[in-house]
Design a protein around this motif. Sequence first.
Motif, mmCIF file in Angstrom:
data_model
loop_
_atom_site.group_PDB
_atom_site.id
_atom_site.type_symbol
_atom_site.label_atom_id
_atom_site.label_comp_id
_atom_site.label_asym_id
_atom_site.label_seq_id
_atom_site.Cartn_x
_atom_site.Cartn_y
_atom_site.Cartn_z
ATOM 1 N N LYS A 1 0.825 -1.228 0.000
ATOM 2 C CA LYS A 1 0.000 0.000 0.000
ATOM 3 C C LYS A 1 0.847 1.261 0.000
ATOM 4 O O LYS A 1 0.490 2.262 -0.607
ATOM 5 N N LEU A 2 1.999 1.208 0.714
ATOM 6 C CA LEU A 2 2.893 2.381 0.699
ATOM 7 C C LEU A 2 3.444 2.616 -0.709
ATOM 8 O O LEU A 2 3.669 3.746 -1.137
ATOM 9 N N GLN A 3 3.663 1.487 -1.387
ATOM 10 C CA GLN A 3 4.391 1.508 -2.661
ATOM 11 C C GLN A 3 3.497 1.754 -3.875
ATOM 12 O O GLN A 3 3.955 2.226 -4.909
ATOM 13 N N GLN A 4 2.231 1.408 -3.743
ATOM 14 C CA GLN A 4 1.372 1.440 -4.933
ATOM 15 C C GLN A 4 0.995 2.866 -5.325
ATOM 16 O O GLN A 4 1.313 3.827 -4.618
ATOM 17 N N ALA A 5 0.312 2.998 -6.443
ATOM 18 C CA ALA A 5 -0.118 4.310 -6.925
ATOM 19 C C ALA A 5 -0.814 5.060 -5.803
ATOM 20 O O ALA A 5 -1.675 4.510 -5.116
ATOM 21 N N LYS A 6 -0.418 6.307 -5.607
ATOM 22 C CA LYS A 6 -0.960 7.206 -4.580
ATOM 23 C C LYS A 6 -0.527 6.830 -3.161
ATOM 24 O O LYS A 6 -0.996 7.406 -2.184
ATOM 25 N N GLY A 7 0.338 5.810 -3.001
ATOM 26 C CA GLY A 7 0.886 5.475 -1.688
ATOM 27 C C GLY A 7 1.972 6.463 -1.286
ATOM 28 O O GLY A 7 2.413 7.287 -2.095
#
Length: 200
Positions: free
Chosen positions: A184-190
Amino acid sequence: MKKSFGIIGAGNIGQTVAQHLLKAGFPVVISNSHGPDSLKGIVKSLGVGAKAGSVEDAAKADIVLLSLPWSQVSSLTGVADWTNKIVIDATNHFITYAPDFQVADLKGKSSSQVVAELLPGARIVKAFNTLNFKILAEDPKQAGGRRVLFISGDDISSKLEVGEIIKALGFAVIDLGDLANGGKLQQAKGSVATLNLIQL
Ligand SMILES: NC(=O)c1ccc[n+]([C@@H]2O[C@H](COP(=O)([O-])OP(=O)(O)OC[C@H]3O[C@@H](n4cnc5c(N)ncnc54)[C@H](OP(=O)(O)O)[C@@H]3O)[C@@H](O)[C@H]2O)c1
Protein backbone atom coordinates in the motif's frame (compact mmCIF):
# COMPACT_ATOMS: atom_id res chain seq x y z
CA MET A 1 23.66 -19.39 -15.13
CA LYS A 2 21.66 -16.18 -14.63
CA LYS A 3 17.93 -16.45 -14.12
CA SER A 4 15.78 -15.83 -17.18
CA PHE A 5 13.17 -13.05 -17.20
CA GLY A 6 9.83 -13.03 -18.96
CA ILE A 7 8.40 -9.56 -19.43
CA ILE A 8 4.66 -9.19 -19.99
CA GLY A 9 4.05 -5.74 -21.41
CA ALA A 10 6.60 -4.26 -23.81
CA GLY A 11 5.96 -0.56 -23.33
CA ASN A 12 7.73 2.08 -21.26
CA ILE A 13 8.31 0.08 -18.09
CA GLY A 14 8.81 -3.31 -19.76
CA GLN A 15 11.52 -1.97 -22.07
CA THR A 16 13.17 0.09 -19.32
CA VAL A 17 13.50 -2.86 -16.95
CA ALA A 18 14.59 -5.07 -19.85
CA GLN A 19 17.44 -2.65 -20.59
CA HIS A 20 18.71 -2.84 -17.01
CA LEU A 21 18.40 -6.64 -16.93
CA LEU A 22 20.20 -7.09 -20.25
CA LYS A 23 23.00 -4.78 -19.19
CA ALA A 24 23.52 -7.01 -16.14
CA GLY A 25 23.48 -10.17 -18.29
CA PHE A 26 19.99 -11.55 -17.58
CA PRO A 27 18.31 -13.07 -20.65
CA VAL A 28 14.90 -11.58 -21.41
CA VAL A 29 11.82 -12.77 -23.31
CA ILE A 30 9.55 -9.79 -23.90
CA SER A 31 5.88 -10.06 -24.86
CA ASN A 32 2.70 -8.13 -25.55
CA SER A 33 -0.83 -8.99 -26.61
CA HIS A 34 -0.05 -8.63 -30.33
CA GLY A 35 2.51 -11.43 -30.59
CA PRO A 36 6.26 -11.73 -31.19
CA ASP A 37 6.20 -10.41 -34.77
CA SER A 38 5.00 -7.03 -33.47
CA LEU A 39 8.10 -6.83 -31.24
CA LYS A 40 10.85 -7.21 -33.86
CA GLY A 41 11.91 -3.55 -33.68
CA ILE A 42 11.88 -3.47 -29.89
CA VAL A 43 13.94 -6.66 -29.62
CA LYS A 44 16.45 -5.29 -32.12
CA SER A 45 16.83 -2.09 -30.13
CA LEU A 46 17.17 -4.00 -26.86
CA GLY A 47 20.04 -5.97 -28.36
CA VAL A 48 21.91 -9.11 -27.33
CA GLY A 49 20.04 -11.35 -24.88
CA ALA A 50 16.55 -10.13 -25.80
CA LYS A 51 13.98 -12.32 -27.54
CA ALA A 52 10.36 -11.75 -28.47
CA GLY A 53 7.83 -14.30 -27.30
CA SER A 54 4.17 -14.87 -26.62
CA VAL A 55 2.76 -14.06 -23.20
CA GLU A 56 2.83 -17.81 -22.55
CA ASP A 57 6.55 -17.94 -23.45
CA ALA A 58 7.29 -15.06 -21.08
CA ALA A 59 5.35 -16.76 -18.30
CA LYS A 60 7.71 -19.78 -18.61
CA ALA A 61 10.80 -17.77 -17.61
CA ASP A 62 12.32 -18.17 -14.15
CA ILE A 63 11.05 -14.75 -13.08
CA VAL A 64 8.16 -12.86 -14.67
CA LEU A 65 7.72 -9.09 -14.72
CA LEU A 66 4.22 -7.65 -15.06
CA SER A 67 4.48 -4.38 -16.97
CA LEU A 68 1.09 -4.20 -18.61
CA PRO A 69 -1.92 -1.96 -17.93
CA TRP A 70 -3.82 -2.67 -14.70
CA SER A 71 -6.98 -3.41 -16.68
CA GLN A 72 -5.17 -6.28 -18.44
CA VAL A 73 -3.73 -8.16 -15.45
CA SER A 74 -6.84 -10.33 -15.17
CA SER A 75 -6.17 -11.64 -18.71
CA LEU A 76 -3.13 -13.50 -17.31
CA THR A 77 -4.96 -15.80 -14.91
CA GLY A 78 -5.20 -18.75 -17.29
CA VAL A 79 -2.03 -18.34 -19.35
CA ALA A 80 0.19 -20.37 -17.02
CA ASP A 81 0.27 -22.44 -13.88
CA TRP A 82 1.52 -19.64 -11.62
CA THR A 83 2.22 -21.92 -8.66
CA ASN A 84 5.55 -20.92 -7.04
CA LYS A 85 6.50 -18.61 -9.92
CA ILE A 86 8.28 -15.44 -8.85
CA VAL A 87 6.28 -12.59 -10.35
CA ILE A 88 7.43 -9.00 -10.05
CA ASP A 89 4.44 -6.69 -10.09
CA ALA A 90 5.38 -3.32 -11.59
CA THR A 91 1.78 -2.35 -12.34
CA ASN A 92 -0.10 0.58 -10.88
CA HIS A 93 -3.86 0.35 -10.49
CA PHE A 94 -4.79 3.38 -12.55
CA ILE A 95 -8.08 3.19 -14.37
CA THR A 96 -7.68 6.61 -15.97
CA TYR A 97 -4.59 8.65 -16.79
CA ALA A 98 -3.92 12.39 -17.13
CA PRO A 99 -5.38 14.67 -16.03
CA ASP A 100 -7.38 12.89 -13.30
CA PHE A 101 -5.38 9.66 -12.63
CA GLN A 102 -8.17 7.68 -10.99
CA VAL A 103 -7.32 4.39 -9.28
CA ALA A 104 -9.43 1.25 -9.01
CA ASP A 105 -11.44 0.66 -5.83
CA LEU A 106 -9.60 -2.32 -4.30
CA LYS A 107 -11.96 -2.75 -1.31
CA GLY A 108 -9.17 -2.25 1.21
CA LYS A 109 -6.63 -4.60 -0.40
CA SER A 110 -3.35 -3.51 -1.85
CA SER A 111 -3.08 -3.72 -5.63
CA SER A 112 -0.48 -6.50 -5.42
CA GLN A 113 -2.78 -8.52 -3.15
CA VAL A 114 -5.33 -8.30 -5.95
CA VAL A 115 -2.65 -9.41 -8.44
CA ALA A 116 -1.81 -12.34 -6.13
CA GLU A 117 -5.45 -13.41 -6.23
CA LEU A 118 -5.49 -13.22 -10.03
CA LEU A 119 -2.32 -15.37 -10.33
CA PRO A 120 -2.96 -18.19 -7.84
CA GLY A 121 0.16 -19.56 -6.20
CA ALA A 122 2.49 -16.92 -7.63
CA ARG A 123 5.10 -15.46 -5.30
CA ILE A 124 4.47 -11.77 -5.88
CA VAL A 125 7.12 -9.13 -5.28
CA LYS A 126 6.09 -5.54 -5.89
CA ALA A 127 8.93 -3.56 -7.49
CA PHE A 128 9.78 -1.10 -10.28
CA ASN A 129 6.39 0.64 -9.96
CA THR A 130 7.21 3.82 -8.02
CA LEU A 131 9.29 5.84 -10.48
CA ASN A 132 8.48 7.28 -13.86
CA PHE A 133 10.15 5.14 -16.53
CA LYS A 134 12.37 8.02 -17.64
CA ILE A 135 13.91 8.28 -14.17
CA LEU A 136 14.08 4.49 -13.84
CA ALA A 137 15.94 4.34 -17.16
CA GLU A 138 18.78 6.52 -15.88
CA ASP A 139 22.02 5.12 -14.48
CA PRO A 140 21.13 4.04 -10.92
CA LYS A 141 24.50 5.32 -9.73
CA GLN A 142 23.74 8.96 -8.95
CA ALA A 143 25.43 11.71 -6.93
CA GLY A 144 27.94 9.29 -5.43
CA GLY A 145 25.18 6.92 -4.29
CA ARG A 146 22.57 4.58 -5.69
CA ARG A 147 18.95 5.22 -6.66
CA VAL A 148 16.54 3.48 -4.28
CA LEU A 149 13.92 0.99 -5.42
CA PHE A 150 11.30 -0.27 -2.98
CA ILE A 151 10.18 -3.87 -2.72
CA SER A 152 7.30 -5.56 -0.88
CA GLY A 153 6.22 -9.18 -0.74
CA ASP A 154 4.73 -11.91 1.41
CA ASP A 155 7.20 -14.64 0.39
CA ILE A 156 10.54 -13.88 2.06
CA SER A 157 12.80 -15.97 -0.20
CA SER A 158 11.44 -14.54 -3.45
CA LYS A 159 11.64 -11.02 -2.04
CA LEU A 160 15.27 -11.61 -1.06
CA GLU A 161 16.09 -13.00 -4.51
CA VAL A 162 14.44 -10.10 -6.33
CA GLY A 163 16.15 -7.65 -3.97
CA GLU A 164 19.56 -9.16 -4.77
CA ILE A 165 18.87 -8.96 -8.50
CA ILE A 166 17.80 -5.31 -8.23
CA LYS A 167 21.04 -4.59 -6.34
CA ALA A 168 22.95 -6.36 -9.12
CA LEU A 169 21.37 -3.87 -11.54
CA GLY A 170 23.02 -1.09 -9.51
CA PHE A 171 20.12 0.13 -7.37
CA ALA A 172 19.79 0.33 -3.60
CA VAL A 173 16.81 -1.59 -2.18
CA ILE A 174 14.44 -0.74 0.66
CA ASP A 175 12.16 -3.55 1.82
CA LEU A 176 8.79 -2.13 2.90
CA GLY A 177 7.42 -5.40 4.25
CA ASP A 178 4.46 -7.45 3.10
CA LEU A 179 1.98 -6.87 0.31
CA ALA A 180 -0.79 -5.68 2.63
CA ASN A 181 1.26 -2.93 4.26
CA GLY A 182 4.37 -2.33 2.13
CA GLY A 183 2.34 -2.81 -1.02
CA LYS A 184 0.00 0.00 0.00
CA LEU A 185 2.89 2.38 0.70
CA GLN A 186 4.39 1.51 -2.66
CA GLN A 187 1.37 1.44 -4.93
CA ALA A 188 -0.12 4.31 -6.92
CA LYS A 189 -0.96 7.21 -4.58
CA GLY A 190 0.89 5.47 -1.69
CA SER A 191 3.35 7.34 0.54
CA VAL A 192 6.49 6.37 -1.43
CA ALA A 193 4.96 6.46 -4.94
CA THR A 194 7.09 8.79 -7.10
CA LEU A 195 9.63 9.23 -4.28
CA ASN A 196 13.05 9.46 -5.94
CA LEU A 197 15.71 8.75 -3.31
CA ILE A 198 19.46 8.29 -3.56
CA GLN A 199 21.15 6.19 -0.88
CA LEU A 200 24.55 7.68 -0.14
N1 LIG B 1 5.05 4.61 -17.44
C1 LIG B 1 5.61 4.69 -16.23
O1 LIG B 1 6.45 5.55 -15.98
C2 LIG B 1 5.23 3.67 -15.19
C3 LIG B 1 5.93 3.69 -13.98
C4 LIG B 1 5.65 2.72 -13.03
C5 LIG B 1 4.67 1.75 -13.26
N2 LIG B 1 3.98 1.78 -14.44
C6 LIG B 1 2.95 0.76 -14.63
O2 LIG B 1 3.49 -0.20 -15.53
C7 LIG B 1 2.45 -0.74 -16.35
C8 LIG B 1 2.83 -0.47 -17.80
O3 LIG B 1 2.95 0.93 -18.00
P1 LIG B 1 3.65 1.49 -19.31
O4 LIG B 1 3.77 2.95 -19.12
O5 LIG B 1 4.86 0.67 -19.63
O6 LIG B 1 2.52 1.20 -20.38
P2 LIG B 1 2.65 1.16 -21.96
O7 LIG B 1 3.85 1.91 -22.40
O8 LIG B 1 1.31 1.53 -22.49
O9 LIG B 1 2.92 -0.39 -22.26
C9 LIG B 1 1.98 -1.37 -21.95
C10 LIG B 1 2.42 -2.65 -22.62
O10 LIG B 1 1.53 -3.70 -22.24
C11 LIG B 1 1.14 -4.42 -23.40
N3 LIG B 1 -0.14 -5.05 -23.17
C12 LIG B 1 -1.37 -4.50 -23.13
N4 LIG B 1 -2.29 -5.43 -22.85
C13 LIG B 1 -1.63 -6.60 -22.73
C14 LIG B 1 -2.03 -7.93 -22.45
N5 LIG B 1 -3.31 -8.26 -22.25
N6 LIG B 1 -1.09 -8.91 -22.41
C15 LIG B 1 0.24 -8.59 -22.61
N7 LIG B 1 0.66 -7.36 -22.87
C16 LIG B 1 -0.26 -6.36 -22.92
C17 LIG B 1 1.11 -3.34 -24.49
O11 LIG B 1 1.23 -3.89 -25.78
P3 LIG B 1 -0.03 -4.35 -26.67
O12 LIG B 1 -1.10 -3.30 -26.47
O13 LIG B 1 0.54 -4.42 -28.03
O14 LIG B 1 -0.41 -5.66 -26.10
C18 LIG B 1 2.39 -2.59 -24.16
O15 LIG B 1 3.50 -3.26 -24.69
C19 LIG B 1 1.16 -0.04 -15.92
O16 LIG B 1 0.50 -0.84 -14.98
C20 LIG B 1 1.66 1.24 -15.28
O17 LIG B 1 0.76 1.77 -14.33
C21 LIG B 1 4.24 2.70 -15.41
